[in-house]
Write a protein that holds these residues in place. Structure first.
Motif, PDB file in Angstrom:
ATOM      1  N   LEU B 159      54.364   5.661  -3.854  1.00 34.97           N
ATOM      2  CA  LEU B 159      53.376   4.787  -4.496  1.00 34.97           C
ATOM      3  C   LEU B 159      53.435   4.965  -6.005  1.00 34.97           C
ATOM      4  CD1 LEU B 159      50.223   5.056  -2.217  1.00 34.97           C
ATOM      5  CD2 LEU B 159      52.023   3.346  -2.236  1.00 34.97           C
ATOM      6  N   ALA B 163      54.682   2.398  -8.980  1.00 36.93           N
ATOM      7  CA  ALA B 163      53.917   2.111 -10.197  1.00 36.93           C
ATOM      8  C   ALA B 163      54.791   2.287 -11.438  1.00 36.93           C
ATOM      9  CB  ALA B 163      52.688   3.019 -10.273  1.00 36.93           C
ATOM     10  N   TRP B 164      55.624   3.332 -11.434  1.00 34.03           N
ATOM     11  CA  TRP B 164      56.523   3.528 -12.581  1.00 34.03           C
ATOM     12  C   TRP B 164      57.455   2.346 -12.748  1.00 34.03           C
ATOM     13  CZ3 TRP B 164      58.416   9.044 -10.846  1.00 34.03           C
ATOM     14  CH2 TRP B 164      57.350   9.945 -10.942  1.00 34.03           C
ATOM     15  N   ALA B 168      54.314   1.276 -15.330  1.00 33.31           N
ATOM     16  CA  ALA B 168      53.240   2.215 -15.639  1.00 33.31           C
ATOM     17  C   ALA B 168      53.834   3.530 -16.131  1.00 33.31           C
ATOM     18  CB  ALA B 168      52.377   2.456 -14.411  1.00 33.31           C
ATOM     19  N   THR B 169      53.295   4.041 -17.232  1.00 33.21           N
ATOM     20  CA  THR B 169      53.707   5.373 -17.659  1.00 33.21           C
ATOM     21  C   THR B 169      53.215   6.363 -16.599  1.00 33.21           C
ATOM     22  OG1 THR B 169      51.633   5.725 -18.825  1.00 33.21           O
ATOM     23  CG2 THR B 169      53.437   4.761 -20.100  1.00 33.21           C
ATOM     24  N   PRO B 170      53.815   7.562 -16.540  1.00 27.35           N
ATOM     25  CA  PRO B 170      53.362   8.527 -15.530  1.00 27.35           C
ATOM     26  C   PRO B 170      51.847   8.750 -15.568  1.00 27.35           C
ATOM     27  CG  PRO B 170      55.408   9.272 -16.494  1.00 27.35           C
ATOM     28  CD  PRO B 170      55.020   8.024 -17.247  1.00 27.35           C
ATOM     29  N   ARG B 172      49.437   6.648 -16.616  1.00 30.85           N
ATOM     30  CA  ARG B 172      48.717   5.484 -16.082  1.00 30.85           C
ATOM     31  C   ARG B 172      48.896   5.376 -14.571  1.00 30.85           C
ATOM     32  NH1 ARG B 172      49.208   0.046 -19.539  1.00 30.85           N
ATOM     33  NH2 ARG B 172      47.188  -0.391 -18.616  1.00 30.85           N
ATOM     34  N   ARG B 176      45.745   5.191 -12.263  1.00 24.12           N
ATOM     35  CA  ARG B 176      45.465   3.925 -11.600  1.00 24.12           C
ATOM     36  C   ARG B 176      45.811   3.930 -10.116  1.00 24.12           C
ATOM     37  NH1 ARG B 176      45.235  -0.986 -13.887  1.00 24.12           N
ATOM     38  NH2 ARG B 176      44.840  -1.521 -11.726  1.00 24.12           N
ATOM     39  N   VAL B 177      46.756   4.766  -9.724  1.00 22.96           N
ATOM     40  CA  VAL B 177      47.203   4.732  -8.332  1.00 22.96           C
ATOM     41  C   VAL B 177      46.828   6.015  -7.582  1.00 22.96           C
ATOM     42  CG1 VAL B 177      49.224   4.613  -6.824  1.00 22.96           C
ATOM     43  CG2 VAL B 177      49.063   3.124  -8.833  1.00 22.96           C
ATOM     44  N   PRO B 180      42.720   7.097  -7.705  1.00 25.32           N
ATOM     45  CA  PRO B 180      41.815   6.324  -6.839  1.00 25.32           C
ATOM     46  C   PRO B 180      42.057   6.570  -5.352  1.00 25.32           C
ATOM     47  CG  PRO B 180      42.757   4.922  -8.536  1.00 25.32           C
ATOM     48  CD  PRO B 180      43.455   6.237  -8.648  1.00 25.32           C
ATOM     49  N   ILE B 181      43.318   6.756  -4.982  1.00 25.81           N
ATOM     50  CA  ILE B 181      43.597   6.969  -3.561  1.00 25.81           C
ATOM     51  C   ILE B 181      43.111   8.356  -3.137  1.00 25.81           C
ATOM     52  CG2 ILE B 181      45.429   7.081  -1.819  1.00 25.81           C
ATOM     53  CD1 ILE B 181      46.967   5.077  -3.539  1.00 25.81           C
TER      54      ILE B 181
END
Lengths: 347, 262
Positions: B159, B163-164, B168-170, B172, B176-177, B180-181
């Motif tokens: 996941l 995102a990367w 997404a930077t590591p 973020r 963001r991922v 929250p999970i």
């Protein structure tokens, strides 16, 4: 125009005796689909991960559109990746998943919404935009993953076994859909698979991989009809394997029979591959052998005959309609095949 | 398969043993008498009235609640990044860091309390809010780290990789991922840290002062000097807070699941 270049790409995992990827070099034209085909552990996924930047190569370079991206982290490569597990974000809706990459790129809200809608429309999932991944079927999740990867307008689309998690029934349809979509969008694509049918059906170019190396890089037809190595001949498609001895260039002694082949080594022991569909019941051919049927397998469209010949065991695949297809075990036929259809490798 | 009659009897016995003291305390807390006796001579709410009108105990309850909230926040702020590093990153000394973070769990709290007193006294931090927050955080952080490490490890790595690749930077991607999970884990960790601090007695005994005390310490002192049922009412108040926190977590994490994970 060359779009992707892999230049002596190498990856050794610490503690492993053998390099996972051992100096792979290849070039892929813009808009083409390359299939990395091979058994598990051949290094195909590692190669894909190195292209995506998720794995650091120990040696070699990755060039995209002439630019060396080897040192770039994945978030600066602009590559759309569809993972084997799809890797959808479970806490976001389908639309949220597709929007994520655009958000990371700072695309303004209004434009983002429009591009998300377009991407979902592309895969036919507009109506399910608000659903969470868990509320989607496997095929739908797969299409969300594809839409998410395409929404960022990637320089490269990378697919890691995208069909392996789907039901066998769905697989063929999704395969054709992905191919059609890829051609419509014109995305240069690298596709990892262990399934030869997938690779042959979808790809413009197939790289057959084994033990970290590319054994053959060619069109699907070329790979199937003219395998470059013994490994390719055994891995892709079925073939009868005979062993023989080169008597003179172009002539091989094989058991009690002499076979003519278009290309042979100058001398020595060889292994011969003959595709079942190249073997035909004929009266005259460059190679003609009397054959006794050992076993007959009826599969509807084709009939497979396993036969004993003076050269060894041969497999013949005949269309269901021809008279010879009615042969049963014990019958004797005359089987022939062209010298150009034999693939001969030093044993 | 339904559990056999023997197993059910055994479980019932276990629960009876575990819960009977609570029942006794609950009964005494409603006593009308002046002493800690069971069965109580009659029932009344007088000890609850007295509890809620006791300025000292209410102040201590307030202190404990505020302290526990601050400690839970601090433990999460320290524990979450540390857990993320332990779960996801590869760096020299990772195992040492994990060991160090768990170390306060291994020390007897008596030793820890004395050590903290010796360390905080010269800094004039004994019997102050920062001192108590620091001390309680030391005990709470191992719990936060343990739970959050498990929560982060349970988030599939691909996941984050996805995102990367989406830009997404590591950092973020983590915010963001992954975070929250892993949120239900954070809620559970926060609640546990709250309870660890709220119930912490031994270390607090070393570090409280006349102007700043916590509820368990006051309760301990009260029980030392008095034998009236007020302490039973106080015990019920503590149990009620713990129960409320547990229910809140159940509610929150359940809510989160309903929204985000199914």
């Amino acid at each position: 125009m060359t779009h992707l270049v892999l230049d002596r790409l190498t990856r050794r995992f610490p503690g492993a005796a053998q390099a996972a990827v051992a100096g792979i070099s290849l070039e892929l034209p813009k808009g083409a689909l390359l299939a990395l085909l091979g058994p598990s552990g051949c290094g195909k996924t590692t190669t894909l991960r190195m292209i995506a930047g998720l794995e650091k190569p120990d040696e070699g370079r990755v060039l995209v559109a002439g630019r060396d991206v080897t040192a770039l982290p994945p978030h600066r490569r602009n590559m759309g990746v569809v993972f084997q597990s799809y890797a959808l974000f479970p806490h976001m809706s389908a639309a949220g998943n597709v929007a994520f990459g655009l958000e990371m790129r700072g695309v303004a809200r209004a434009e983002r919404a429009e591009r998300v809608r377009q991407a979902l429309a592309l895969v036919g999932l507009e109506e399910l935009a608000a659903r969470r991944p868990r509320q989607l079927s496997g095929g739908q999740q797969q299409r969300v993953a594809l839409a998410r990867a395409l929404a960022i307008q990637p320089d490269l689309l990378l697919l890691d076994e995208p069909l392996s998690a789907l039901d066998a029934k769905l697989r063929e349809g999704v395969r054709d859909e992905i191919r059609a979509l890829q051609q419509r969008v014109g995305a240069t694509t690298v596709f990892v698979t262990h399934d030869q049918t997938e690779a042959l059906a979808m790809a413009d170019l197939v790289a057959v991989m084994n033990q970290g190396r590319v054994e053959q890089l060619a069109s699907p037809e070329e790979v199937f009809e003219r395998p470059a190595t013994r490994f390719v001949a055994t891995f892709v498609g079925r073939a009868a394997r005979l062993s023989g001895q080169v008597e003179a260039p172009g002539t091989i002694r094989c058991g009690e029979a002499l076979l003519r082949a278009a290309e042979t080594p100058a001398t020595g022991a060889v292994e011969i591959f003959i595709r079942p569909h190249h073997v035909r019941p004929v009266a005259a051919a460059e190679n003609l052998l009397p054959a006794r049927v050992l076993r007959r397998t009826y599969t509807g469209e084709v009939v497979s005959l396993e036969c004993e010949t003076p050269a060894g065991r041969l497999l013949a695949e005949l269309p269901g309609g021809v008279p010879e297809a009615r042969a049963t075990a014990g019958d004797t036929l005359s089987l022939g095949f062209a010298a150009a259809d034999l693939r001969v490798f030093p044993a | 398969m339904r559990p056999g009659i023997l197993l059910r009897l055994f479980a019932a016995l276990g629960y009876t043993l575990l819960l009977s003291p609570v029942v006794v305390v609950a009964a005494i807390s409603f006593s009308a008498g002046d002493f800690l006796t069971f069965p109580p001579p009659g029932f009344s709410l007088r000890w609850y009235q007295q509890l809620f009108s006791s300025g000292e105990l209410m102040a201590a309850l307030r202190n404990s609640a505020v302290l526990a909230v601050v400690v839970a926040v601090v433990a999460l702020l320290v524990g979450a990044p540390a857990s993320y590093a332990i779960a996801r990153l590869e760096f020299p000394g990772r195992d040492a860091l994990a060991g160090l973070l768990a170390a306060p769990l291994l020390l007897p709290t008596l030793v820890l309390g004395l050590a903290l007193l010796l360390a905080l006294q010269p800094l004039r931090l004994a019997a102050t809010w920062p001192g108590l927050v620091l001390a309680h955080s030391m005990v709470a952080i191992p719990f936060a780290t343990r739970i959050m490490t498990t929560a982060f490890t349970a988030v599939p790595r691909d996941l984050e990789e996805a995102a990367w690749t989406l830009g997404a930077t590591p950092l973020r991607a983590a915010l963001r991922v992954t975070l929250p999970i892993a949120a239900p884990g954070a809620v559970a960790a926060g609640a546990l840290c709250f309870l660890v601090s709220f119930d912490e007695t031994v270390i607090s005994l070393f570090l409280v002062g006349p102007r700043l005390s916590t509820l368990p310490v006051e309760m301990f002192r009260y029980a030392e000097n008095r034998t009236d049922p007020l302490v039973a009412a106080l015990a019920m108040a503590l149990i009620f807070v713990a129960l409320a926190v547990v229910l809140l977590v159940e509610r929150l994490v359940g809510f989160q699941r309903a929204l985000g994970r199914e």
